[in-house]
Write an enzyme that holds these catalytic residues in place. Structure first.
Site, PDB file in Angstrom:
ATOM      1  N   HIS A 135       0.796  -1.233   0.000  1.00 52.79           N
ATOM      2  CA  HIS A 135       0.000   0.000   0.000  1.00 52.79           C
ATOM      3  C   HIS A 135       0.831   1.286   0.000  1.00 52.79           C
ATOM      4  O   HIS A 135       0.536   2.232   0.730  1.00 52.79           O
ATOM      5  CB  HIS A 135      -0.958   0.011   1.194  1.00 52.79           C
ATOM      6  N   HIS A 206      -9.655   2.068   0.530  1.00 50.75           N
ATOM      7  CA  HIS A 206      -9.591   0.909   1.436  1.00 50.75           C
ATOM      8  C   HIS A 206     -10.701   0.957   2.487  1.00 50.75           C
ATOM      9  O   HIS A 206     -10.438   0.763   3.683  1.00 50.75           O
ATOM     10  CB  HIS A 206      -8.212   0.876   2.095  1.00 50.75           C
ATOM     11  N   GLU A 343     -11.614  -3.661  -2.798  1.00 51.29           N
ATOM     12  CA  GLU A 343     -10.678  -2.664  -3.324  1.00 51.29           C
ATOM     13  C   GLU A 343     -10.546  -2.881  -4.825  1.00 51.29           C
ATOM     14  O   GLU A 343      -9.949  -3.860  -5.270  1.00 51.29           O
ATOM     15  CB  GLU A 343      -9.331  -2.838  -2.640  1.00 51.29           C
TER      16      GLU A 343
HETATM   17  C1  BGC Z   1      -4.584  -6.512   1.799  1.00 52.76           C
HETATM   18  C2  BGC Z   1      -4.462  -7.291   3.086  1.00 52.76           C
HETATM   19  C3  BGC Z   1      -4.054  -6.344   4.176  1.00 52.76           C
HETATM   20  C4  BGC Z   1      -5.082  -5.251   4.269  1.00 52.76           C
HETATM   21  C5  BGC Z   1      -4.757  -4.230   5.324  1.00 52.76           C
HETATM   22  C6  BGC Z   1      -5.592  -5.445   1.982  1.00 52.76           C
HETATM   23  O1  BGC Z   1      -5.670  -4.688   0.831  1.00 52.76           O
HETATM   24  O2  BGC Z   1      -4.916  -7.330   0.721  1.00 52.76           O
HETATM   25  O3  BGC Z   1      -3.551  -8.334   2.953  1.00 52.76           O
HETATM   26  O4  BGC Z   1      -3.937  -6.994   5.394  1.00 52.76           O
HETATM   27  O5  BGC Z   1      -5.175  -4.609   3.033  1.00 52.76           O
HETATM   28  O6  BGC Z   1      -3.483  -3.807   5.192  1.00 52.76           O
END
Ligand code: BGC
Length: 385
Positions: A135, A206, A343
């Site tokens: 991210h 998110h 997402e």
């Molecule tokens: C990911 C997860 C992660 C979550 C929070 C999601 O987009 O796929 O693996 O734990 O975000 O970080």
């Protein structure tokens, strides 16, 4: 300068009305208002924009991280309830937390070993998720302050300039994200970006949804449909192996509605790696444009959420890493699987998979993606569809 007491009352009234869509003092009518949400540790002021539509739906968006702090949509009785996890105050977002409601960038999801090569140049990113970069790195777009401007109606435009080299990514990247709440109870997110150097980019939001209401238990009974014949299986570190695997005969087949909890504990290696669902689905589409990616229904509230997107993928994540230690809005404890994320995105680790749809943005090109979360309700006893 005209003294205030010389302006005729009628003109004053007209000025106030004209300014309604951005007036900080405006009351709760349709439109956009803002207030101070708090200050960052560096002393910068963070604002919270409230978008209201004519149906009484409301969305709060913070300039810190572009976070969707709350989203209130009606249940089948017409009562608006907040359906996203998050915090009442800015302080909650300044502590470590799992990206509640945030804008994610430059790269949504993982890049293996925090490394990729573009135009023959090797780039190294922060490894903030074991061996991998997640991210956007240590200070992704979820942790920066966005500039904001109220748009017409119920909308807010956020802009951010990510400098060349920020978090290891090349190119000065200029990003605009517009949140709009329509009178059809849709939350639309438009993303555009330009760069002055070749770069890679994968923006998403998110939000953690619970259609029964944030903090109202787990989401295992929500019924989910995902418009995908294939998904991208992952290794133990949740990095795609490169395969596009058919969902046929697997717990990943959501082409017909299934309760999230129905197969989540099935003896399946993919589910074990992720402790639940946390995979990218390859959306079925013919050509560009918005497609219906997913539909989710919750029987008690009657709420229905449809996700439409221009993106090729959808990360369906079931809050597997929530463990009840985070207390969110109203002091509610967010336990395992107390929310799900949808997402919309390009596939994880695409910079290292030349066969995946490209995430390269070049100077002169424009990144342009749209995702719409559309809300409605269905009556009690409606068959899941
Ligand atoms: C990911 C997860 C992660 C979550 C929070 C999601 O987009 O796929 O693996 O734990 O975000 O970080």
């Amino acid at each position: 300068m005209i003294a205030r007491n010389l302006i005729p009352l009628a003109i004053l009234a007209a000025m106030v009305t004209m300014n309604c869509s951005s007036n900080k003092e405006a009351g709760p009518g349709p439109g956009t208002t803002s207030r101070v949400f708090g200050k960052t540790p560096a002393g910068e002021t963070v604002d919270l924009y409230t978008l209201r539509n004519a149906k009484g739906a409301e969305a709060d968006v913070s300039t810190y991280g572009g976070v969707l702090v709350s989203l209130k949509v009606p249940d089948r009785a017409g009562v608006a309830g907040d359906i996203v996890l998050g915090f009442d105050d800015l302080e909650g977002y300044l502590k470590p937390e799992p990206y509640f409601g945030a804008l994610i960038g430059r790269y949504g999801n993982r890049i293996a070993h925090g490394k990729f090569t573009l135009d023959g140049v090797k780039y190294t990113l922060a490894r903030n998720d074991g061996e991998n970069s997640l991210h956007g790195g240590n200070r992704g777009f979820d942790k920066v302050l966005w500039k904001a401007k109220a748009g017409s109606g119920a909308s807010v435009e956020l802009t951010y300039l990510s400098k060349d080299g920020e978090e290891g990514y090349p190119g000065n990247l200029s990003i605009t994200v517009v949140y709009t709440l329509t009178d059809d109870n849709e939350l639309k997110i438009d993303y555009t970006a330009t760069t002055d150097k070749d770069t890679v980019l994968n923006l998403t939001n998110h939000s953690y949804f619970n259609l029964a209401g944030q903090g109202e238990g787990d989401i295992l009974a929500h019924q989910v449909t995902i418009n995908a014949d294939r998904f991208t299986p992952v290794d133990k570190g949740l990095i795609p192996t490169g395969e596009l695997r058919s969902v046929e005969g697997t717990p990943f087949d959501f082409r017909q509605p299934h309760a999230i909890g129905e197969r989540i504990n099935a003896p399946d290696e993919q589910l074990k790696f992720a402790k639940g669902y946390d995979q990218n689905f390859v959306l079925n589409r013919s050509g560009d444009g918005l497609v219906l990616a997913a539909r989710v229904t919750e029987a008690k509230s009657g709420r229905v959420m449809e996700v439409l997107t221009t993106q090729p993928g959808l990360q369906f994540y079931t809050g597997n890493f929530l463990d009840g230690t985070i207390h969110g809005k109203g002091g509610r404890a967010y336990g395992p699987r107390s929310a799900f994320c949808m997402e919309t995105q390009h596939f994880p680790d695409s910079p290292n998979h030349p066969d995946f749809p490209t995430v390269v943005l070049k100077p002169g090109g424009q990144y342009r993606e749209t995702t719409t979360y559309r809300f409605s309700t269905e009556s009690a006893g409606s068959p899941a569809k």
